[in-house]
Design an enzyme around this catalytic site. Structure first.
Site, short mmCIF file in Angstrom:
data_model
loop_
_atom_site.label_atom_id
_atom_site.label_comp_id
_atom_site.label_asym_id
_atom_site.label_seq_id
_atom_site.Cartn_x
_atom_site.Cartn_y
_atom_site.Cartn_z
N GLU A 212 0.88 -1.17 0.00
CA GLU A 212 0.00 0.00 0.00
C GLU A 212 0.91 1.22 0.00
OE1 GLU A 212 -3.04 -0.01 -0.51
OE2 GLU A 212 -3.98 -1.80 0.33
N CYS A 246 -1.95 9.42 2.63
CA CYS A 246 -1.56 8.85 1.32
C CYS A 246 -2.47 9.31 0.20
CB CYS A 246 -1.54 7.34 1.40
SG CYS A 246 -3.09 6.66 2.00
P1 NAD Z 1 7.77 4.86 7.64
O1 NAD Z 1 9.05 5.62 7.48
O2 NAD Z 1 7.15 4.76 8.96
O3 NAD Z 1 8.02 3.41 7.00
C1 NAD Z 1 7.02 2.42 6.93
C2 NAD Z 1 7.49 1.14 7.61
O4 NAD Z 1 8.59 0.59 6.90
C3 NAD Z 1 7.94 1.36 9.05
O5 NAD Z 1 7.31 0.37 9.86
C4 NAD Z 1 9.44 1.15 8.95
O6 NAD Z 1 10.00 0.62 10.15
C5 NAD Z 1 9.56 0.14 7.84
N1 NAD Z 1 10.87 0.15 7.18
C6 NAD Z 1 11.65 1.23 6.94
N2 NAD Z 1 12.77 0.85 6.26
C7 NAD Z 1 12.67 -0.49 6.07
C8 NAD Z 1 13.51 -1.48 5.44
N3 NAD Z 1 14.66 -1.17 4.84
N4 NAD Z 1 13.09 -2.78 5.47
C9 NAD Z 1 11.93 -3.11 6.05
N5 NAD Z 1 11.10 -2.22 6.66
C10 NAD Z 1 11.46 -0.93 6.67
O7 NAD Z 1 6.64 5.48 6.73
P2 NAD Z 1 6.75 6.17 5.32
O8 NAD Z 1 7.10 5.15 4.29
O9 NAD Z 1 7.53 7.42 5.35
O10 NAD Z 1 5.18 6.56 5.14
C11 NAD Z 1 4.77 7.50 4.26
C12 NAD Z 1 4.46 6.87 2.89
O11 NAD Z 1 3.46 5.87 3.04
C13 NAD Z 1 3.89 7.86 1.90
O12 NAD Z 1 4.44 7.62 0.63
C14 NAD Z 1 2.40 7.53 1.88
O13 NAD Z 1 1.72 7.88 0.71
C15 NAD Z 1 2.43 6.05 2.09
N6 NAD Z 1 1.19 5.57 2.68
C16 NAD Z 1 0.39 4.76 1.93
C17 NAD Z 1 -0.83 4.33 2.46
C18 NAD Z 1 -1.75 3.44 1.69
O14 NAD Z 1 -2.64 2.85 2.31
N7 NAD Z 1 -1.59 3.31 0.40
C19 NAD Z 1 -1.21 4.74 3.73
C20 NAD Z 1 -0.35 5.56 4.46
C21 NAD Z 1 0.86 5.96 3.92
#
Ligand code: NAD
Length: 469
Positions: A212, A246
């Site tokens: 997602e 998102c």
């Molecule tokens: P974040 O930095 O919290 O990362 C998400 C998760 O990935 C965390 O639990 C983190 O610990 C894990 N993570 C980070 N690096 C990793 C790695 N190398 N290996 C495994 N796991 C790892 O959140 P974010 O990504 O900055 O969130 C924002 C993004 O999420 C935006 O692009 C937003 O659009 C998207 N988003 C999508 C949805 C959806 O439902 N489509 C919902 C919310 C946010």
């Protein structure tokens, strides 16, 4: 609360796998109890969770109750009510002679799953996949985002008091902790960069995954729709979670001749929503981290577009809601997903140009269009692709339990919400049960082959093909 020691993670995984093998999570009554326990955990600790979200994001209580905790209580209760129906085997149609073999799709839980959640809607985006996993009869490890650390700690404390720890565990941590778990089937919500890293891990383990992701969700504003209402709806939703959503409206496309009318309507909506200015409003979440704040300030400083509303920043976690006009496609604001309180307006000269602008870019998670023109609606349906297409509002699609939520292409794959999350964590297992009385119908398949058997078994070669033009 400290991170889960890495040395404990294999033990957690093995405990859950053993519970799954024993069939702990299979009985529907047990699943319903866990779903209702999840709802009780939220209801009995509503202020603990609301307070944690406030500490993490400055999230207003209104948004915590309305868009996270309340929604998850309602969906847990609803899933408990509907799981009997979802889990029922489905008998499918077949040719007359095959029907006695009862062709059936059995809904099998996929096993022990890993839920990797982001920081922006930390509660809803951690628990929505979890309740689908519970309903489907899976065990689950939940890995909330380390950036929303107060929520993560509250969940790690409360979840074991309500749900069965033999089946559901919270792991606290970041990359090393998550990496240790990547051989489980997983459900990742976050950004495309990390999604690519974990997709490689999934390929190594042949693990199915759901992604997602995000991206730039455009809004088309056509003059046929009331511009005052359009401006209110865009701005109201843009500022949910401080723009860190998102499906936030990322940028607006508008016919050049209509741009000034839209700007003036946006200024009026801004004055109505934030009479003292958006920097001091307690109806707005802050920017989650100084790093994210610096990224947004860099975009602002490099932008060559005209600011028509806002533009100020305070400290390292606050930025005013800022609207820009005459934004060019190569402007810094158009580089990637904004994920913050900026709203660029891109003027175009025709609907064709607007549609091409959308088509030339990645398929977005959501495409929004304000228009009362049915022809434009149909063209957008036919000529573009996105996770969701929404006319005359923004973000509202999230409120519908029975619409699938998900992205397409770079905005993700796989779907969620209610039955769709159940389906994500269920394997549709094909089954038939062939009665011994079917033997006379099957006799022609056995060797030795001969002309008579060929006539029966090869008959489909000669079926009439309907005429077509
Ligand atoms: P974040 O930095 O919290 O990362 C998400 C998760 O990935 C965390 O639990 C983190 O610990 C894990 N993570 C980070 N690096 C990793 C790695 N190398 N290996 C495994 N796991 C790892 O959140 P974010 O990504 O900055 O969130 C924002 C993004 O999420 C935006 O692009 C937003 O659009 C998207 N988003 C999508 C949805 C959806 O439902 N489509 C919902 C919310 C946010």
């Amino acid at each position: 609360m400290s991170n889960t020691p890495i040395s404990e993670i294999p033990g957690i995984r093995d405990t859950l796998r053993a519970s799954f093998r024993k069939g702990l999570t299979r009985p529907l009554e047990w699943r319903k109890h866990q779903l209702l326990q999840l709802a009780r955990m939220l209801q009995e600790n509503v202020d603990v969770f609301a307070e944690a979200l406030h500490k993490d994001l400055g999230k207003p209580k209104f948004e915590a109750y309305a868009y996270e905790i309340g929604v998850m209580i309602e969906r847990s209760v609803d899933s408990a009510k509907r799981v009997d129906e979802w889990a029922k085997p489905v008998v499918v149609d077949a040719q007359d002679w095959q029907r006695p073999m009862q062709p059936t799709i059995h809904k099998a839980p996929v096993g022990t799953v890993l839920i990797i959640a982001p920081w922006n809607y930390p509660l809803a985006l951690t628990l929505q996949p979890l309740l689908g996993a519970i309903a489907a009869g899976c065990c689950a490890v939940v890995k909330p985002s380390e950036i929303a650390s107060h929520f993560a700690a509250a969940l790690a404390e409360k979840l074991p008091k309500y749900l069965d720890s033999n089946a559901y565990r919270v792991v606290l941590g970041a990359v090393p902790e998550t990496t240790k778990l990547l051989e489980l089937q997983f459900f990742y919500t976050g950004n495309g960069r990390i999604a690519r890293i974990i997709s490689v891990a999934a390929a190594q383990h042949l693990t199915p995954l759901t992604l997602e992701l995000g991206g730039k969700s455009p809004v088309l504003v056509d003059p046929s729709f009331d511009v005052t209402i359009a401006a209110k709806r865009i701005l109201g939703a843009k500022m949910q979670n401080g723009g860190q959503l998102c499906v936030s409206p990322d940028y607006v496309i508008v016919p050049r001749t209509h741009q000034d009318a839209l700007v003036s309507a946006l200024k009026n909506a801004y004055a109505e929503f934030y009479p003292q200015g958006s920097l001091v409003s307690d109806s707005i979440s802050r920017i989650v981290s100084p790093d994210h704040h610096s990224r947004l300030m860099d975009l602002l400083n490099r932008s060559k577009s005209e600011v028509v509303v806002g533009g100020r920043s305070e400290g390292n976690k606050k930025i005013e809601l800022t609207v820009f006009k005459d934004v060019q496609p190569e402007d810094s604001l158009m580089e990637g997903e904004l994920f913050g309180p900026f709203l660029p307006i891109v003027p175009v000269d025709s609907i064709d140009e607007a549609i091409n602008f959308i088509r030339d870019r990645d398929h977005p998670l959501a495409l929004y269009a304000f228009t009362d023109d049915p022809k434009i609606k149909q063209r957008l349906i036919d000529e573009t692709l996105s996770g969701a297409i929404v006319f005359n509002d923004v973000v509202q699609q999230l409120a519908f339990n029975n619409l699938p939520f998900g992205g397409v292409g770079p905005s993700g794959y796989g779907r969620q919400s209610s039955k769709y999350t159940f389906d994500t964590f269920s394997y549709e297992r094909s089954g038939i049960d062939v009665p011994k009385e079917a033997e006379p119908f099957l006799a022609a398949r056995y060797p030795p082959y001969n002309e008579e058997k060929l006539k029966i078994m090869g008959a489909t070669v000669h079926i009439p093909i309907p005429a077509s033009s």
